[in-house]
Design a protein around this motif. Structure first.
Motif: not given
Length: 150
Positions: A52-80
């Motif tokens: 129940n404590e915020p540890a970070g953020a992660m998920g999927l985002f729509s992005c464009t790479l080389g003119g193509r629409r792609l599914c991107g992955l993001y993940y990041g955690l707080l240093p603790a």
């Protein structure tokens, strides 16, 4: 992601509330957005809660790479929360969702070349470098049975 909740053994991934948003803005590579604002259905950046404590953020985002629409992955955690395998655990759950629910043929993770911990997470997930864009290495994982390239 309209109320989407993803669970792992140690994490709950859900749309962030106000207090969680404030805590997550301290992420070293904060994505600048949380939730599903401006993202297609099924995409969004979720709060990663550990006991129940915020540890970070992660998920999927729509992005464009080389003119193509792609599914991107993001993940990041707080240093603790670094060094416990939580980033790989949560990111793996996001990948499963991308392949099973969104039927994405592959998922990319743009990672700064200098961010060795994030690169190790991508490699631990089985992602391979398939390109470079804007100073970031583009890691990719293909869905089972997908033989294409990005």
């Amino acid at each position: 992601m309209n109320g989407l909740i993803l669970k792992t053994e140690r994490l709950l991934l859900c749309l962030p509330g106000g207090q969680q948003r404030a805590a997550l803005q301290r992420l070293p590579h904060f994505p600048g957005w949380l939730g599903d604002e401006g993202q297609p259905e099924g995409y969004g950046c979720l709060a990663a809660l550990c006991k129940n404590e915020p540890a970070g953020a992660m998920g999927l985002f729509s992005c464009t790479l080389g003119g193509r629409r792609l599914c991107g992955l993001y993940y990041g955690l707080l240093p603790a929360f670094w060094g416990r395998g939580l980033a790989a655990e949560g990111a793996a759950r996001c990948l499963s969702y991308a392949f099973e629910a969104l039927r994405s043929p592959f998922v990319v993770a743009p990672v700064p070349a200098s961010d060795l911990p994030a690169r190790r997470v991508a490699e631990r997930l089985g992602m391979k470098i398939e390109g470079e864009q804007g100073g970031k290495l583009v890691y990719c994982l293909h869905a089972p049975g997908d033989t294409g390239t990005i």
